[in-house]
Design a protein around this motif. Structure first.
Motif, PDB file in Angstrom:
ATOM      1  N   GLY A 116      31.919  56.253  49.316  1.00 22.49           N
ATOM      2  CA  GLY A 116      33.125  55.788  50.000  1.00 22.49           C
ATOM      3  C   GLY A 116      34.279  56.738  49.748  1.00 22.49           C
ATOM      4  N   ILE A 117      35.462  56.156  49.494  1.00 23.07           N
ATOM      5  CA  ILE A 117      36.620  57.032  49.345  1.00 23.07           C
ATOM      6  C   ILE A 117      36.560  57.853  48.056  1.00 23.07           C
ATOM      7  CG2 ILE A 117      38.070  55.501  50.701  1.00 23.07           C
ATOM      8  CD1 ILE A 117      39.514  54.748  48.130  1.00 23.07           C
ATOM      9  N   GLU A 118      35.729  57.445  47.114  1.00 28.55           N
ATOM     10  CA  GLU A 118      35.616  58.204  45.863  1.00 28.55           C
ATOM     11  C   GLU A 118      35.011  59.575  46.099  1.00 28.55           C
ATOM     12  OE1 GLU A 118      36.876  57.170  42.971  1.00 28.55           O
ATOM     13  OE2 GLU A 118      37.583  55.358  43.983  1.00 28.55           O
ATOM     14  N   THR A 119      34.436  59.781  47.287  1.00 26.79           N
ATOM     15  CA  THR A 119      33.908  61.102  47.611  1.00 26.79           C
ATOM     16  C   THR A 119      35.013  62.139  47.488  1.00 26.79           C
ATOM     17  OG1 THR A 119      32.569  59.982  49.278  1.00 26.79           O
ATOM     18  CG2 THR A 119      32.549  62.374  49.315  1.00 26.79           C
ATOM     19  N   GLY A 120      36.242  61.704  47.751  1.00 24.39           N
ATOM     20  CA  GLY A 120      37.372  62.629  47.736  1.00 24.39           C
ATOM     21  C   GLY A 120      37.669  63.224  46.381  1.00 24.39           C
ATOM     22  N   VAL A 121      37.226  62.554  45.301  1.00 21.99           N
ATOM     23  CA  VAL A 121      37.525  63.120  43.983  1.00 21.99           C
ATOM     24  C   VAL A 121      36.350  63.914  43.430  1.00 21.99           C
ATOM     25  CG1 VAL A 121      39.217  61.365  43.432  1.00 21.99           C
ATOM     26  CG2 VAL A 121      36.858  61.009  42.787  1.00 21.99           C
ATOM     27  N   LEU A 122      35.300  64.070  44.188  1.00 25.22           N
ATOM     28  CA  LEU A 122      34.167  64.855  43.720  1.00 25.22           C
ATOM     29  C   LEU A 122      34.476  66.336  43.844  1.00 25.22           C
ATOM     30  CD1 LEU A 122      31.291  62.851  45.419  1.00 25.22           C
ATOM     31  CD2 LEU A 122      31.902  62.801  43.012  1.00 25.22           C
ATOM     32  N   THR A 123      34.034  67.102  42.862  1.00 18.17           N
ATOM     33  CA  THR A 123      34.238  68.546  42.943  1.00 18.17           C
ATOM     34  C   THR A 123      33.175  69.147  43.857  1.00 18.17           C
ATOM     35  OG1 THR A 123      32.746  69.018  41.120  1.00 18.17           O
ATOM     36  CG2 THR A 123      35.040  68.554  40.559  1.00 18.17           C
ATOM     37  N   PRO A 124      33.421  70.364  44.358  1.00 18.87           N
ATOM     38  CA  PRO A 124      32.425  71.005  45.233  1.00 18.87           C
ATOM     39  C   PRO A 124      31.062  71.123  44.550  1.00 18.87           C
ATOM     40  CG  PRO A 124      34.489  72.193  45.356  1.00 18.87           C
ATOM     41  CD  PRO A 124      34.672  71.141  44.302  1.00 18.87           C
ATOM     42  N   GLU A 125      31.075  71.399  43.211  1.00 20.33           N
ATOM     43  CA  GLU A 125      29.782  71.501  42.525  1.00 20.33           C
ATOM     44  C   GLU A 125      29.071  70.160  42.540  1.00 20.33           C
ATOM     45  OE1 GLU A 125      32.729  74.005  41.593  1.00 20.33           O
ATOM     46  OE2 GLU A 125      32.707  72.194  40.354  1.00 20.33           O
ATOM     47  N   GLN A 126      29.839  69.102  42.310  1.00 20.53           N
ATOM     48  CA  GLN A 126      29.225  67.775  42.308  1.00 20.53           C
ATOM     49  C   GLN A 126      28.657  67.448  43.680  1.00 20.53           C
ATOM     50  OE1 GLN A 126      32.620  65.538  40.837  1.00 20.53           O
ATOM     51  NE2 GLN A 126      31.556  65.149  38.916  1.00 20.53           N
ATOM     52  N   ILE A 127      29.386  67.823  44.716  1.00 20.30           N
ATOM     53  CA  ILE A 127      28.907  67.538  46.066  1.00 20.30           C
ATOM     54  C   ILE A 127      27.625  68.307  46.338  1.00 20.30           C
ATOM     55  CG2 ILE A 127      29.432  67.769  48.507  1.00 20.30           C
ATOM     56  CD1 ILE A 127      32.093  66.765  48.075  1.00 20.30           C
ATOM     57  N   ALA A 128      27.595  69.575  45.891  1.00 24.63           N
ATOM     58  CA  ALA A 128      26.376  70.363  46.105  1.00 24.63           C
ATOM     59  C   ALA A 128      25.200  69.702  45.399  1.00 24.63           C
ATOM     60  CB  ALA A 128      26.594  71.780  45.581  1.00 24.63           C
ATOM     61  N   GLN A 129      25.458  69.243  44.182  1.00 19.87           N
ATOM     62  CA  GLN A 129      24.411  68.580  43.402  1.00 19.87           C
ATOM     63  C   GLN A 129      23.957  67.296  44.090  1.00 19.87           C
ATOM     64  OE1 GLN A 129      26.152  67.570  39.653  1.00 19.87           O
ATOM     65  NE2 GLN A 129      24.633  65.986  39.259  1.00 19.87           N
ATOM     66  N   LEU A 130      24.908  66.537  44.621  1.00 20.78           N
ATOM     67  CA  LEU A 130      24.566  65.279  45.296  1.00 20.78           C
ATOM     68  C   LEU A 130      23.787  65.537  46.567  1.00 20.78           C
ATOM     69  CD1 LEU A 130      27.851  63.287  44.781  1.00 20.78           C
ATOM     70  CD2 LEU A 130      25.600  62.604  43.975  1.00 20.78           C
ATOM     71  N   LYS A 131      24.132  66.639  47.236  1.00 18.34           N
ATOM     72  CA  LYS A 131      23.407  66.939  48.478  1.00 18.34           C
ATOM     73  C   LYS A 131      21.931  67.141  48.186  1.00 18.34           C
ATOM     74  CE  LYS A 131      26.652  68.596  51.839  1.00 18.34           C
ATOM     75  NZ  LYS A 131      27.287  69.714  52.519  1.00 18.34           N
ATOM     76  N   ILE A 132      21.649  67.802  47.063  1.00 18.62           N
ATOM     77  CA  ILE A 132      20.249  67.990  46.705  1.00 18.62           C
ATOM     78  C   ILE A 132      19.619  66.631  46.412  1.00 18.62           C
ATOM     79  CG2 ILE A 132      18.678  69.018  45.016  1.00 18.62           C
ATOM     80  CD1 ILE A 132      20.749  71.247  44.641  1.00 18.62           C
ATOM     81  N   TYR A 133      20.349  65.793  45.668  1.00 14.80           N
ATOM     82  CA  TYR A 133      19.830  64.472  45.309  1.00 14.80           C
ATOM     83  C   TYR A 133      19.508  63.645  46.542  1.00 14.80           C
ATOM     84  CZ  TYR A 133      19.826  59.722  43.428  1.00 14.80           C
ATOM     85  OH  TYR A 133      19.507  58.429  43.118  1.00 14.80           O
ATOM     86  N   TYR A 134      20.406  63.680  47.532  1.00 18.77           N
ATOM     87  CA  TYR A 134      20.198  62.884  48.744  1.00 18.77           C
ATOM     88  C   TYR A 134      19.349  63.593  49.772  1.00 18.77           C
ATOM     89  CZ  TYR A 134      23.555  59.377  47.190  1.00 18.77           C
ATOM     90  OH  TYR A 134      24.188  58.386  46.502  1.00 18.77           O
ATOM     91  N   GLY A 135      18.886  64.802  49.445  1.00 22.93           N
ATOM     92  CA  GLY A 135      17.991  65.498  50.363  1.00 22.93           C
ATOM     93  C   GLY A 135      18.649  66.004  51.619  1.00 22.93           C
TER      94      GLY A 135
END
Lengths: 285, 327, 488
Positions: B50-69
Motif C-alpha cells: 500500500g502506501i508504505e511502498t513509498g518509504v521503501l528504498t530502491p534496493e528494497q524494491i529491487a529485492q521485493l521484485k525478485i521475491y514477487y517474481g
C-alpha cells in the motif's frame, strides 16, 4: 410455414394482439419519455445539486421521492439514472447480441473446426472474471460510459453465441433442412427461411434478460468505480449506494428499485410481444 | 488414401480436434489473463505494501521484485509461471505463504457446493413455474408465474441478501453465517444451514431466466407441427406433453442452465461476502485487489478447465436429449 | 434430602471465549513488516513493545520499566521489566531488544518502522539494561519505540529465521491458528506480565461486510466487533454497547502544490475558503466525525479554527480566484478510491458540490485501490481525497511528508525552507512545552499555505455484547485492552 388467413398480416398486427406486448410497450414508452426528459434536463431539480439542509427527508411536495444524505432529489436522480442505465444496457446488449448471434448461428451452421474455434473463444471470455476485464478496459481506455458498455458487451457475447448456437444445431439435423441442402438451396436461403425463425424466440428472450441483467452488472461495476462515476446517477449505483442508508431512508432504496423493476418488466414484456409477433407459427391468445 | 489425406483426416477428426481446441483455449486464456493483469496499473508490491511502498528504498524494491517474481522480462515471467503450473505447482500466495493449490482446494469446494445448490434450486423453481405458466398462456396462473419470474429478475441479489440477513438476524436472532464456516463433511447440518440463504438468493437469480426460457420454449414447441400431428393421431395429450414437448424444449433450458451454472462457478462474490463464505469469488477478488498475479492467473486457469468441462458435458446432454442431433 | 456434608464436584467454569467480527483478514505474521491495519491489530495482542500508549495516548512503560535521556537527547537508557517471558517460556532480556531493533534497522527486513528509528546508531546492554545511542538529538524516538512495528522478538527466533512463520511474543494472548480468509484463533497467555488475562480464547472471525457483522452481533454469534462505517454504527441498538472514539486518522483533500493551477497560493486558499467542513461531516460521515487541523496527536492537536478560513467565505474565495487570474473558475482533477474506506466517495461528492458553488469544478477520477495507490505514490495527481493514518506523535505523523527529505515529499506536493527548519527544531527539542510551540508553528505554516485541506477525523467504533466488560478503546485502534476484558 402456415398462414392463418388469406390476407398477409403484418408483425405489428400480431404484436398488438398480445396483452404482454401492449403493457410492455406502454412501459417502454414511459421509459423513453423519462429518458428524453433527463437528456434535455426537464427535471424538477438538478440531479447533482446538494441541498444539505433537506438531507434524508422522505417524499414531500418539493422532493417527490425524498432526498438522500446529500440532500439530492431522488426523483430527478431516478429519471436521470434510468436514462444512464438504459444507455449503458442497450448499447452493451446491442453489441453483444449482434456479434454473439451472428457468430453463434454461423458456428452452429458451419460446424466442425469453425464451430470449435468460436465455442472455445467464447469459453475464454466466459472463464474470465468480469471485474478483471472491466478493470483492464477502464484502465487502458478511460472511464466513461462507452468503456462500461464495452466491458459488459464483451462479457455478454458468449451467452448470445451459446443461445443462438443451440437451436441451430437442432434445426440443422432436421430432415427437411437436410433435404434442402442436398437439393442445393443456397445457405443464405436456408439460414433465412429455416434457421432464423427457430432461433428468434430464444434470442428475443435472451435480449430481454440481458438488458435486465446489464442494469445490475453496471451497478456492481459502478460500486468499484468502473461504471457510472459518482456523483452521476444510474439506477444500479443508486441502489447500491442506498444500501448503507436504507435503514434511515427507505425511499432512497425503494424508488430506484421500483424504476429498475419497471425497466425489467417493460423490457421483458416487450420481448414477449415481439416473440409472438415475429414467430408466425405461434400466436398467443 | 494418400498419407497426406490420412493425416488430415485424423487431425481434423472430431476427438483430436476437440482435444486440440481445448488446449488451445487454455493456452489462450493463460496468455490473456497474464497480459490483462500486467496492463492494469499497480503491481504486487503496491498491492501488498500500500502506501508504505513509498518509504521503501530502491534496493528494497529491487529485492521485493525478485521475491514477487516480477523482476524478469514479461515473456520470462510467463514462461516460468507456465512451467510451474504445468508441473502442478500453481505458485504461492505471498500474503499467507500457503500454496495456491491448497488455497484453491479449500475454496473451490465451497464455490462448487454453492453453485450446485443455487443451480438446482433455480432449475427446479424455474421449470416448475415455467411449466405452470405455459400450460394456460394468458390466464391468471400465467400472469402469476410471469410476475414471479420478473420479480426474481428485477430484485438485485445484494438487496435480497441483506434483507434476509436483517430480518433473520435482527428479528429472529438466527444467523448461521455468523459462525465460522464449516465444511459439508465436518458438520453437514450446520453447513447446509450456512448454504441455505445464499443458495436461495442465487437460486432465485437462476430461476428467473430458467423460468422465462422454459415458458418460451414450451409455448414454442406446443405449436409445432409434429406435436399437432401427434395429438391429431390420437396420442394421449399427457404423453404428448412429457415426451414430445418437454424433450424438445429442453435444449434452450439446458443451454441456460449451463450458462448459469458456469457463472456461479466463477464465484458469486457479493453473496460470498454478505454470507461470509470462503469461496473462489472472494479469493480471486482479493487477489485482484492486491495484484497477486500468481493467484489470479492460477485461479482463472482452474475456472477455465471447469467451464470447458461443463460445456463439453452440456454438448453431450444436447445430443442425448435431442434425438435429432446425431453424432 | 441429603444430610450432612454433600460432596459436590466443582463446577467446570464455562470457557470464556470472545469472538470478534472483522471485515479484513490479516496478511502476514511478521510484526516488523506488518502494514495492513487488520494484521497490526491482531499481532498487537500477541506481541509487546518497549513502551506503550495509554488510553489518553500518553507514553507508558511496556516491556521497558523505566528510561531516561542524556542531556542532549542523544542517548536513551532503558531499564527492562523483570520476569517477562515469551510464549515459548524463554526469558525476555537485553539480547532480545538488541536483536529486535537491529532487525528493524536492517534494510533487508523492509521493516515499516525503520525510517522512524533511523537515527539509532547502536544498541548495547545486557541483562535488564539497554543503552540506545542516536546519531542526532531525537527526543521523539521514545514514541517511535511504541507499536506493533517495534515489537520485541526473541533473539533466538530471529537467529533461527522463525519470524513470520511462528508467532512467539510477550503479549496477553498466544497465537493458535490462522485459517486464511476465515479466522485467527488466540488463547490466553497464563504468564502475561501485567494483570492476569481473564478471557480464555479470542477468535477473529472474518465477516466481509459490516452489515453482516452487525447481524452477527445481534444474533449473538460474535460478542465484539470493529466497525468503520458510520451508517452501520448508527444502527447499533440498545442491546449492544457502542464505543465511539475519535481516531487519529484523518480525511483530507491533498493538493499537489507543484502542479498548476495549485502552485498558486491564492488558488489553494480559494479552495480552503470554499469548504464548509461541518457539511462534509454531515453528508459523508453522517455527522460521525470531528473537524480537525493537520495534527491529530492529542497532546499536540491542531486547533481547527486556527486557519485563514475556518468557515466558508465565498467572498474571499472569489477574491482569491480573481487575484490568481481565475475569475471565471477552474477545473481540478481529484483522484479517489471508493473502496478504500467508508467515507471516501461521500467526501468526494460533497466537496465537488460545494466547490461547484464557488465556480471550482472538482473533477472526480474514481480509481480502484491499487491504481489509486500507484498514482498517489508517484505524485501523479492534482488533488487526492485521502484517508491518512495519524500518530500519537506529530513528528512520526508528518516527517515522511513535509520535510523536503521525506520519503513521501513527492506525494505531499509541497516543501519550503521554513518547513524544513521547523521539523529539525521539533526533532531536537525534548521538552513537551517547547515541542508544543514548534508543532503549533508547523500546523499554522501548513494551514496558512493551504498545503492540504484538512477535513475531519472519522470516529472509530467498537461494538460489543452487553456481557463484555472492562474494555477501553484506544484511538490508535489497538485492541490491547482486551487483556483486561471479562465475559460475564
Amino acid at each position: 410455414m402456415k398462414r392463418d388467413s388469406l390476407k398477409p398480416k403484418g408483425g405489428l398486427y400480431y404484436y398488438m394482439q398480445s396483452t404482454s406486448g401492449i403493457v410492455g410497450a406502454l412501459l417502454l414508452l414511459f421509459m423513453v419519455i423519462v429518458s428524453i426528459c433527463a437528456v434535455f434536463g426537464w427535471l424538477p431539480h438538478d440531479p447533482l445539486e446538494q441541498n444539505v439542509e433537506f438531507a434524508m427527508q422522505g417524499p414531500s411536495t418539493t422532493f417527490w421521492f425524498g432526498t438522500d444524505e446529500f440532500g439530492r432529489d431522488i426523483f430527478s436522480r431516478s429519471l436521470d439514472g434510468m436514462r444512464r442505465s438504459l444507455t449503458v444496457s442497450v448499447s452493451a446488449v446491442s453489441i453483444a447480441a449482434t456479434i454473439g448471434v451472428t457468430l453463434g448461428i454461423l458456428s452452429g451452421y458451419l460446424g466442425r473446426w469453425f464451430d470449435q474455434l468460436i465455442v472455445r473463444l467464447s469459453d475464454v471470455i466466459f472463464a474470465f472474471p468480469a471485474i478483471l476485464l472491466a478493470l483492464a478496459i477502464v484502465s487502458t481506455l478511460g472511464n466513461t460510459w462507452y468503456q462500461t458498455s464495452l466491458a459488459i458487451a464483451v462479457v455478454y457475447t458468449p451467452i448470445f453465441i451459446r443461445v443462438a448456437r443451440g437451436p441451430v444445431l437442432t434445426v440443422k439435423e432436421m430432415d427437411y433442412v437436410k433435404v434442402t441442402r442436398i437439393l442445393g438451396f443456397s445457405s443464405l436461403r436456408i439460414l433465412r427461411k429455416h434457421i432464423l425463425p427457430n432461433v428468434t424466440a430464444p434470442i428475443v428472450v435472451q435480449v430481454a434478460l440481458s438488458l435486465s441483467w446489464a442494469i445490475l452488472t453496471e451497478s456492481g461495476l459502478s460500486f468499484l468505480g468502473l461504471g457510472t462515476q459518482p456523483p452521476n446517477a444510474s439506477l444500479g449505483l443508486m441502489v447500491s449506494e442506498a444500501q448503507s442508508i436504507a435503514a434511515f431512508a427507505w425511499w432512497a432504496l425503494f424508488f430506484p428499485s421500483a424504476f429498475i423493476t419497471i425497466v425489467v418488466v417493460g423490457l421483458n414484456l416487450v420481448g414477449d410481444g415481439l416473440r409472438d409477433a415475429l414467430d408466425p407459427a405461434r400466436r398467443s391468445s | 488414401m494418400s498419407f497426406g489425406e490420412r493425416t488430415s483426416r485424423i487431425l481434423l477428426s472430431t476427438p483430436v480436434l476437440r482435444i486440440g481446441s481445448i488446449f488451445t483455449t487454455l493456452f489462450g486464456i493463460s496468455i490473456f489473463v497474464f497480459l490483462v493483469l500486467r496492463v492494469i496499473p499497480g503491481d504486487s508490491i503496491v498491492g501488498a505494501f500500500g502506501i508504505e511502498t513509498g518509504v521503501l528504498t530502491p534496493e528494497q524494491i529491487a529485492q521485493l521484485k525478485i521475491y514477487y517474481g516480477i523482476d524478469k522480462s514479461l515473456p520470462m515471467q510467463y514462461l516460468s509461471w507456465m512451467q510451474s503450473f504445468l508441473t502442478g505447482n500453481m505458485g504461492y500466495s505471498y500474503s499467507t505463504g500457503i500454496s495456491i493449490a491448497s488455497l484453491t482446494a479449500k475454496a473451490l469446494p465451497v464455490t462448487i457446493e454453492l453453485a450446485l445448490i443455487g443451480t438446482i434450486l433455480g432449475v427446479v423453481m424455474g421449470i416448475a413455474v415455467g411449466t405452470f405458466s405455459a400450460r394456460k398462456p394468458g390466464s391468471i396462473r400465467d400472469f402469476a408465474g410471469q410476475l414471479f419470474g420478473l420479480m426474481a429478475l428485477a430484485v438485485p441479489g445484494f438487496v435480497l441478501s441483506t434483507t434476509i440477513v436483517t430480518i433473520m438476524a435482527n428479528k429472529f436472532h438466527y444467523f448461521p453465517n455468523g459462525y465460522e464456516f464449516v465444511r459439508l463433511w465436518e458438520d453437514p447440518w450446520m453447513n447446509l444451514q450456512q448454504m441455505m440463504f445464499p443458495g436461495l438468493v442465487l437460486g432465485i437469480a437462476v430461476a428467473a431466466p430458467v423460468m422465462r426460457t422454459t415458458r418460451s420454449a414450451l409455448l414454442e414447441t406446443v405449436d409445432k407441427d409434429f406435436v399437432r400431428t401427434a395429438i391429431g393421431k390420437g396420442v394421449n395429450p399427457r404423453k404428448v406433453q412429457t415426451r414430445h414437448i418437454l424433450r424438445n424444449s429442453l435444449i434452450p433450458i439446458v443451454t441456460m442452465t449451463g450458462i448459469q451454472f458456469g457463472y456461479l462457478l466463477g464465484g458469486a462474490v457479493i453473496v460470498e461476502n454478505i454470507f461470509s463464505l470462503p469461496g473462489m469469488g472472494r479469493q480471486v477478488l482479493y487477489a485482484i485487489t492486491r495484484r497477486e498475479y500468481a493467484t489470479v492467473q492460477s485461479s482463472v486457469m482452474v475456472f477455465a478447465i471447469l467451464f470447458i468441462a461443463i460445456n463439453v458435458i452440456t454438448d453431450l446432454i444436447y445430443r442425448k436429449v435431442d434425438p435429432r442431433i446425431k453424432k | 434430602m441429603v444430610a450432612g456434608v454433600a460432596f459436590v464436584a466443582p463446577a467446570q467454569a464455562a470457557s470464556k471465549d470472545l469472538a470478534i467480527g472483522v471485515t479484513l483478514d490479516i496478511d502476514k505474521l511478521d510484526p516488523h513488516t506488518a502494514t495492513s491495519f487488520s494484521t497490526v491489530r491482531m499481532l498487537g495482542l500477541t506481541y509487546g513493545s518497549l513502551v506503550e500508549v495509554g488510553p489518553k495516548l500518553d507514553i507508558r512503560s511496556g516491556l521497558a520499566a523505566s528510561w531516561g535521556f542524556n542531556a542532549d537527547s542523544t542517548e536513551l537508557r532503558l531499564k527492562l521489566r523483570k520476569g517477562v517471558k515469551f510464549h515459548d517460556g524463554s526469558a525476555f532480556d537485553a539480547e532480545d531488544v538488541k536483536a529486535s531493533i537491529n532487525r528493524v534497522l536492517d534494510t533487508k527486513t523492509t521493516a515499516a518502522a525503520r525510517a522512524n528509528i533511523a537515527t539509532i546508531t547502536s544498541v548495547t546492554g545486557s541483562g535488564l539494561s539497554v543503552l540506545i545511542k542516536l546519531s542526532v538529538p531525537n527526543a521523539p524516538i521514545l514514541a517511535a519505540l511504541d507499536g506493533v512495528n517495534m515489537s520485541m522478538l526473541s533473539s533466538d527466533d530471529i537467529a533461527a529465521n522463525k519470524i513470520g512463520k511462528t508467532v512467539n511474543g510477550t503479549g496477553p494472548f498466544k497465537f493458535v491458528s490462522w485459517e486464511p480468509g476465515q479466522s485467527v484463533k488466540l488463547e490466553k497467555n497464563a504468564t502475561y506480565w501485567k494483570a492476569p488475562v481473564k478471557l480464555d480464547t479470542v477468535t477473529f472471525r472474518i465477516i466481509p461486510t459490516e452489515a453482516s457483522i452487525l447481524a452477527a452481533l445481534n444474533a449473538g454469534t460474535i460478542q465484539f466487533s470493529v466497525l468503520t462505517s458510520p451508517t452501520v454504527a448508527l444502527q447499533v441498538g440498545k442491546n449492544l454497547n457502542l464505543y465511539r472514539t475519535p481516531g487519529l486518522g484523518y480525511v483530507t483533500l491533498q493538493l499537489n502544490a507543484r502542479v498548476a493551477p495549485l502552485n498558486k497560493l491564492d488558488v489553494r486558499l480559494a479552495i480552503q475558503c470554499a469548504i464548509n467542513r461541518a457539511e462534509v461531516v454531515k453528508t459523508a460521515a453522517s455527522g460521525e466525525a470531528k473537524v480537525v487541523g493537520p495534527i491529530t496527536s492529542p497532546a499536540y492537536a491542531s486547533d481547527p479554527n486556527d486557519r485563514p478560513c475556518p468557515n466558508v467565505d465565498l467572498a474571499k474565495t472569489k477574491k482569491y480566484l480573481a487575484d490568481a487570474g481565475y475569475a471565471d473558475g477552474l477545473t481540478i482533477k481529484a483522484i479517489v478510491s471508493p473502496t478504500q474506506y467508508a467515507t471516501a466517495s461521500g467526501t468526494a461528492q460533497n466537496l465537488k458540490a460545494q466547490l461547484a458553488k464557488a465556480g471550482i469544478n472538482l473533477e472526480l477520477d474514481i480509481l480502484d485501490n491499487a491504481t489509486y495507490v500507484s498514482r498517489w505514490l508517484a505524485g501523479d495527481f492534482a488533488a487526492a481525497v485521502a484517508n491518512n493514518g495519524g500518530r500519537i506523535d506529530p513528528d512520526t505523523m508528518y516527517t515522511r511528508y513535509f520535510p523536503s527529505t521525506g520519503n513521501l515529499n513527492k506525494v505531499a506536493g509541497y516543501s519550503s525552507a521554513t518547513m524544513d527548519a521547523l521539523f529539525l527544531k521539533g526533532k531536537a527539542t525534548g521538552r513537551a512545552a517547547e515541542r508544543k510551540v514548534v508543532y503549533k508553528q508547523i500546523s499554522q505554516e501548513l494551514e496558512n499555505n493551504a498545503v492540504w485541506i484538512w477535513l475531519f477525523a472519522p470516529y472509530e467504533y467498537r461494538a460489543a455484547a452487553k456481557n463484555v466488560t472492562g474494555f477501553i478503546p484506544l484511538a490508535t485502534g489497538s485492541l490491547i485492552e482486551l487483556r483486561v476484558v471479562d465475559l460475564k
